[in-house]
Design a protein around this motif. Structure first.
Motif, PDB file in Angstrom:
ATOM      1  N   PHE A  59       0.977  -1.431  -0.139  1.00 31.13           N
ATOM      2  CA  PHE A  59      -0.120   0.319  -0.109  1.00 31.13           C
ATOM      3  C   PHE A  59       1.104   1.040  -0.265  1.00 31.13           C
ATOM      4  O   PHE A  59       0.400   2.064  -0.754  1.00 31.13           O
ATOM      5  N   GLY A  60       2.218   1.292  -0.021  1.00 31.89           N
ATOM      6  CA  GLY A  60       2.866   2.243   0.303  1.00 31.89           C
ATOM      7  C   GLY A  60       3.043   2.850   1.583  1.00 31.89           C
ATOM      8  O   GLY A  60       3.222   4.837   1.842  1.00 31.89           O
ATOM      9  N   LYS A  61       2.198   2.625   2.165  1.00 31.17           N
ATOM     10  CA  LYS A  61       1.796   2.841   3.512  1.00 31.17           C
ATOM     11  C   LYS A  61       2.570   2.222   4.988  1.00 31.17           C
ATOM     12  O   LYS A  61       2.639   0.953   5.402  1.00 31.17           O
ATOM     13  N   GLY A  62       3.346   2.952   5.898  1.00 33.87           N
ATOM     14  CA  GLY A  62       4.309   2.441   6.520  1.00 33.87           C
ATOM     15  C   GLY A  62       3.700   3.599   8.277  1.00 33.87           C
ATOM     16  O   GLY A  62       2.715   2.591   8.597  1.00 33.87           O
ATOM     17  N   ALA A  63       4.151   4.578   8.581  1.00 39.83           N
ATOM     18  CA  ALA A  63       3.381   5.066  10.112  1.00 39.83           C
ATOM     19  C   ALA A  63       2.295   5.560   9.717  1.00 39.83           C
ATOM     20  O   ALA A  63       2.019   5.894   8.249  1.00 39.83           O
ATOM     21  N   PHE A  64       1.487   5.122  10.825  1.00 40.60           N
ATOM     22  CA  PHE A  64       0.271   5.788  10.550  1.00 40.60           C
ATOM     23  C   PHE A  64      -0.412   6.605  12.368  1.00 40.60           C
ATOM     24  O   PHE A  64      -0.002   6.098  12.849  1.00 40.60           O
ATOM     25  N   SER A  65      -1.106   7.513  12.035  1.00 41.09           N
ATOM     26  CA  SER A  65      -1.944   8.583  12.770  1.00 41.09           C
ATOM     27  C   SER A  65      -2.747   8.753  12.903  1.00 41.09           C
ATOM     28  O   SER A  65      -3.372   8.631  12.250  1.00 41.09           O
ATOM     29  N   PHE A  66      -3.403   9.366  14.069  1.00 40.14           N
ATOM     30  CA  PHE A  66      -4.837   9.964  13.953  1.00 40.14           C
ATOM     31  C   PHE A  66      -4.642  11.099  14.256  1.00 40.14           C
ATOM     32  O   PHE A  66      -3.569  11.777  15.089  1.00 40.14           O
ATOM     33  N   ILE A  67      -5.240  12.602  13.761  1.00 39.20           N
ATOM     34  CA  ILE A  67      -5.343  13.509  13.715  1.00 39.20           C
ATOM     35  C   ILE A  67      -7.136  14.055  14.339  1.00 39.20           C
ATOM     36  O   ILE A  67      -7.741  14.175  13.754  1.00 39.20           O
ATOM     37  N   ILE A  68      -6.578  14.919  15.850  1.00 41.03           N
ATOM     38  CA  ILE A  68      -7.865  15.499  16.369  1.00 41.03           C
ATOM     39  C   ILE A  68      -7.795  16.410  15.704  1.00 41.03           C
ATOM     40  O   ILE A  68      -7.198  17.178  16.705  1.00 41.03           O
ATOM     41  N   ALA A  69      -9.096  16.976  15.451  1.00 39.28           N
ATOM     42  CA  ALA A  69      -9.658  18.911  15.468  1.00 39.28           C
ATOM     43  C   ALA A  69     -10.693  19.196  16.170  1.00 39.28           C
ATOM     44  O   ALA A  69     -11.610  18.261  15.984  1.00 39.28           O
ATOM     45  N   GLU A  70     -10.248  19.684  17.544  1.00 35.61           N
ATOM     46  CA  GLU A  70     -11.504  19.912  18.168  1.00 35.61           C
ATOM     47  C   GLU A  70     -12.313  21.994  17.909  1.00 35.61           C
ATOM     48  O   GLU A  70     -11.425  22.485  17.750  1.00 35.61           O
ATOM     49  N   ASP A  71     -13.801  21.558  17.781  1.00 36.40           N
ATOM     50  CA  ASP A  71     -13.552  22.931  18.219  1.00 36.40           C
ATOM     51  C   ASP A  71     -13.570  23.682  16.124  1.00 36.40           C
ATOM     52  O   ASP A  71     -13.052  24.408  16.160  1.00 36.40           O
ATOM     53  N   MET A  72     -13.153  22.724  14.993  1.00 40.30           N
ATOM     54  CA  MET A  72     -13.140  23.508  14.311  1.00 40.30           C
ATOM     55  C   MET A  72     -14.672  23.218  12.580  1.00 40.30           C
ATOM     56  O   MET A  72     -14.114  22.407  12.825  1.00 40.30           O
ATOM     57  N   PRO A  73     -14.400  24.103  11.914  1.00 38.45           N
ATOM     58  CA  PRO A  73     -15.564  23.937  10.974  1.00 38.45           C
ATOM     59  C   PRO A  73     -15.191  23.134   9.642  1.00 38.45           C
ATOM     60  O   PRO A  73     -14.035  22.590   9.695  1.00 38.45           O
TER      61      PRO A  73
END
Length: 706
Positions: A59-73
Motif C-alpha cells: 500500500f506504500g503505507k508505513g507509519a499511521f497517526s490519528f489527527i484530532i481537531a476540536e471545535d473547527m468548522p
C-alpha cells in the motif's frame, strides 16, 4: 612487563594518538543514527513485523497517526486536510470527505462513517505515511504537520511518540552526562586521597567514552536507551579500574625512587587484577546479546565494548596522564576521608551469626517482591513520557473524545469475497472492546458494487494483493484486555483467511511481552552461568561461586523487589537489563573481598582473622566503587523526565548501594560459616583446614587485635 615499560616510555605519543583518534570518533558518534522505536527490535520473523513490511510494500503505507481537531468548522478541516496531504511523505489522509462529498450533511452519512470520524465537539482523520514508523523522514513529517495544524489539533500514533521521545532525549542527554560527571567527581574527591586525581580519571574515562561512542558508527544505529545510558554506565563501571591503578601507583611510589618504575609496576599489577575483574562485567553485558528482543544485543555490545576500552584506557591513557601531571598531583594529596575500618570489621565478625539469620530472613520477601515486580512491568511506551508531552495529550483526547485507546490493522487476501469480509467484520464488531471495523465493505455496504467506485477511494483500502481494514478498540495498548481481544480477533481472522495478518501497535506489544518474558529467563540464566564459571576459574573453587553469586542475587532480589512493595511499576526492559548489569558490575566487590580472605587464609591465619583482615582492607575500595556507581546514576535518575531512563538509573544507583551493603555485612558471615567447605573445595587451600583455627587465640590474631 615490556608492555608496562613501553606505556611509560611512550606516554606523550600515546596522548597525542588518542587525541587524534578522537576526531574520527566524534564524527562517527555524530553520524550514528539513533533509533527511538522499541518495536524495531522485535524478531523479524514475527507476523506483526512481516505484516508491517507488507503494508509498506503493498500500500506504500508505513507509519499511521490519528489527527484530532476540536471545535473547527468542516471547511477549515477540509483545508487542513489538503495542507497535510501536501506534506512530504504523507501518503493518504482519510476523513469522511474521502468517502463522501463534503456538501453532503454529516447526518445523512451512514452511521459507521459518521461515528468513525465525528463527535459533538471533535473530528478525526487518519493519516498514513509512505515511510516507516521511526524513520527520520517520518519524524520530520510529523513536525511539519504539527506546525501546520495549530493548537486545536492533536496528533497521536507511534510516530508522534518517537518524535517527542527524540526531541526530549536530545535535550536531556548532554545534561545526563554533565550530572554524572559532576556527582562522580564529588564522590571521588570525598573518598580519594587527592584533590585533582578525579579530574585526571574523568579525562581518561571521557576519552574512552568518546572512542566507544564513535565506534558505534560501524553498528549502523543504536537505541536511544543505549545512547543515553552507555556514557553514564561506562563512567560508573570503569572508574574502579582507575582507582585501582592510582592506589597501586601511590603504594609503589613509596617503595621506589623512580615514579616511572613505580608506574610500570603499577600498570603490570593493575592489568593482572583489572582483567579478571572486567571479565565478569563484560560477561554480564554479553549475556544481554542472548535476547531475541534485539535491544539487549544493542546495549550489550556497546557496553561490553565500553568496558574493554575502559581497561585499555586504564593501562595506557591514565598512566600517561598521571605521569605528565605527577608534580601537581603530589602537591594536592590529602588524608582519605574514609575512616579506618578495623572496629567495624571486628564488630561484623563478632556478631556474624546475626547476619546469617538476616540473610535467611531476607531471601523469601526479597524473592517474592522480585517475582511480583517482573509481572507488574509496563510495556506502553507512552507511559515513559511526561504527561504534558504532545503525544500524551493527543492520546488522551483520542480516548476522551472518541473512546479509542488503540488501533489495529488487518491485512486480508484481496480475493476474499465481499460477503465473507462483511461476515467477518460483523463477528469482529461483536468482540469485547471493539468500537468498529472500518473497511471498504463496512463503508459502502452491500448495495453499492465495489466496481463502480473510483480508484481514489478503493486504492486507499485495497491493492491487487491485499485489503486493509482498521479496527478501533476501547482497550489500552499492552493491557491484558487488549491482548485477549487480539487473540479473539486473530481466531476470527484465521477462520476466514488463514494467511491474514493482524498488525499495529497493540499486536506488536503483545509479541514484545511474550518475547521479553522468555528473554528475562534466558538472560538471567546465561549471566549467572557465565559469571559462575568465571568466578570458579578466577578463585579456583567450586563452592565460592555459589556463595558470591547468592550474595549478589539477594541484592538483586532486594533491589528489584522494592518496586512491588513501594507500589511502583517499571518499564519492561528495566528488570531484564538491571539484573544482569547489577550482577556483572557488583560481583567484583565480592571477588575483591574473597580474594583477600583466601590470601590471608592460605598464609596461615585463622578464619576469623582472615575475614577481619579482608574486611578492613576491602571496605574502603568497595565503598569508593559503590558510591561512584551510585553517584554517576542517581543524579540522572532524579533529573530525567523519561521514565525508561530514570527507572533504569535509579535501579542501578540503588543496586550499587544494596550490593555494597550485602557484600560488607553478609558475605563475611557466609565466608565464616562455610570456611571448612571453602578450604576443602578451593585449590591451594586444603592445607589450611584446621591450621591456626583456635577461635582467635593465635599470636597473629593477638597482634592484629593490639
Amino acid at each position: 612487563m615490556k608492555f608496562s615499560k613501553a606505556v611509560v616510555k611512550y606516554r606523550i605519543p600515546i596522548i597525542i594518538a588518542v587525541l587524534v583518534l578522537m576526531i574520527p570518533a566524534v564524527l562517527g558518534a555524530a553520524a550514528t543514527r539513533i533509533n527511538y522505536d522499541m518495536l524495531d527490535y522485535l524478531p523479524s520473523d514475527m507476523d506483526t513485523v512481516i505484516g508491517q513490511n507488507e503494508l509498506l510494500e503493498e500500500f506504500g503505507k508505513g507509519a499511521f497517526s490519528f489527527i484530532i481537531a476540536e471545535d473547527m468548522p468542516d471547511k477549515d478541516i477540509a483545508a487542513l486536510k489538503e495542507k497535510i496531504e501536501q506534506v512530504e511523505h504523507v501518503d493518504t489522509v482519510l476523513w469522511y470527505d474521502s468517502l463522501a462529498d463534503i456538501s453532503v450533511p454529516k447526518e445523512l452519512l451512514p452511521d459507521s462513517i459518521y461515528s468513525a470520524f465525528n463527535t459533538e465537539k471533535a473530528t478525526m482523520m487518519a493519516v498514513f505515511f509512505d515511510s516507516s514508523t521511526s524513520a527520520d523522514i517520518t519524524m520530520d513529517a510529523i513536525r511539519e504537520v504539527r506546525s501546520i495544524a495549530g493548537e486545536q489539533v492533536f496528533i497521536s500514533g507511534m510516530s508522534a511518540l518517537v518524535t517527542d521521545l527524540k526531541d526530549l532525549c536530545e535535550k536531556e542527554e548532554p545534561i545526563y552526562v554533565a550530572i554524572a560527571v559532576v556527582l562522580a567527581c564529588v564522590a571521588m574527591i570525598v573518598f580519594l586521597d587527592n584533590w585533582i586525581i578525579p579530574f585526571i580519571f574523568l579525562a581518561s574515562i571521557g576519552i574512552m567514552i568518546v572512542l566507544n561512542l564513535g565506534s558505534n558508527f560501524f553498528m549502523g544505529e543504536i537505541s536511544y536507551i543505549t545512547k543515553a545510558l552507555s556514557a553514564v554506565l561506562q563512567l560508573a563501571v570503569t572508574m574502579d579500574y582507575s582507582i585501582f591503578l592510582w592506589h597501586s601507583y601511590s603504594a609503589l611510589k613509596k617503595k621506589t625512587d623512580s615514579n616511572t618504575d613505580a608506574m610500570a609496576a603499577a600498570i603490570q599489577e593493575t592489568l593482572t587484577s583489572v582483567l579478571g575483574s572486567s571479565v565478569t562485567t563484560v560477561a554480564g553485558f554479553a549475556a544481554l546479546c542472548f535476547m531475541t528482543f534485539t535491544l539487549g544485543r544493542d546495549l550489550g555490545i556497546v557496553m561490553a565494548k565500553g568496558v574493554l576500552l575502559g581497561v585499555i584506557g586504564c593501562v595506557t591513557v591514565l598512566p600517561s596522564l598521571i605521569l605528565i601531571f605527577d608534580k601537581p598531583l603530589q602537591k594536592t594529596m590529602h588524608r582519605p576521608l574514609i575512616p579506618d575500618m578495623k572496629k567495624l570489621s571486628k564488630g561484623i565478625v563478632k556478631i556474624f551469626p546475626a547476619f546469617i539469620v538476616l540473610f535467611t530472613a531476607l531471601v523469601p520477601p526479597a524473592y517474592y517482591g522480585y517475582s511480583r515486580t517482573n509481572s507488574e512491568v509496563y510495556y506502553d511506551m507512552g507511559e515513559c513520557l511526561p504527561r504534558d508531552m504532545q503525544y500524551v495529550i493527543a492520546n488522551s483526547k483520542l480516548s476522551e473524545d472518541f473512546d479509542i485507546a488503540s488501533t489495529h490493522m488487518i491485512l486480508l487476501d484481496a480475493g476474499l469475497p465481499s460477503k465473507s469480509v462483511r461476515s467477518m467484520i460483523k463477528e469482529m464488531e461483536q468482540v469485547d472492546g471493539v468500537k468498529y471495523v472500518l473497511g471498504l465493505e463496512s463503508v459502502i455496504g452491500s448495495r453499492i458494487p465495489e466496481e463502480i467506485l473510483p480508484e481514489s477511494i478503493t486504492g486507499i483500502l485495497k491493492s491487487d494483493k491485499l485489503e486493509l481494514l482498521l479496527i478501533n478498540s476501547e482497550y489500552k495498548v499492552a493491557s491484558d484486555k487488549v491482548n485477549g481481544q487480539i487473540d479473539s480477533l486473530n481466531s476470527i481472522l484465521k477462520k476466514y483467511d488463514e494467511g491474514g495478518m493482524l498488525i499495529g501497535e497493540a499486536p506488536c506489544m503483545k509479541d514484545m511481552i511474550q518475547t521479553t518474558d522468555r528473554d528475562f529467563k534466558v538472560v538471567n540464566a546465561v549471566s549467572i552461568l557465565a559469571i559462575f564459571l568465571i568466578i570458579a576459574l578466577v578463585e579456583k573453587s567450586i563452592s565460592l561461586p555459589f556463595i558470591l553469586i547468592s550474595v549478589i542475587e539477594l541484592a538483586i532480589f532486594i533491589n528489584l523487589g522494592l518496586p512491588h512493595y513501594l507500589g511502583q511499576s517499571l518499564p519492561f526492559i528495566a528488570p531484564i537489563c538491571i539484573s544482569t548489569i547489577q550482577l556483572g558490575a557488583t560481583v567484583d566487590y565480592a571477588i575483591l573481598m574473597t580474594t583477600r580472605y583466601k590470601s590471608e587464609r592460605s598464609s596461615g591465619l585463622d578464619k576469623r582473622e582472615s575475614v577481619r583482615t579482608a574486611l578492613t582492607a576491602s571496605i574502603p575500595s568497595i565503598i569508593v566503587s559503590g558510591m561512584g556507581l551510585f553517584a554517576a546514576t542517581f543524579g540522572v535518575a532524579i533529573y530525567s523526565d523519561i521514565d525508561m531512563i530514570s527507572s533504569m538509573c535509579m535501579l542501578m544507583a540503588r543496586g550499587a548501594v544494596v550490593s555494597m551493603i550485602c557484600v560488607i555485612f553478609i558475605l563475611p558471615s557466609l565466608l565464616l560459616l562455610c570456611d571448612k567447605l571453602i578450604t576443602a573445595t578451593t585449590a591451594g587451600m586444603k592445607n589450611t583446614t584446621g591450621k591456626n583455627n583456635n577461635n582467635g587465640s593465635t599470636k597473629n590474631e593477638l597482634a592484629y587485635n593490639n
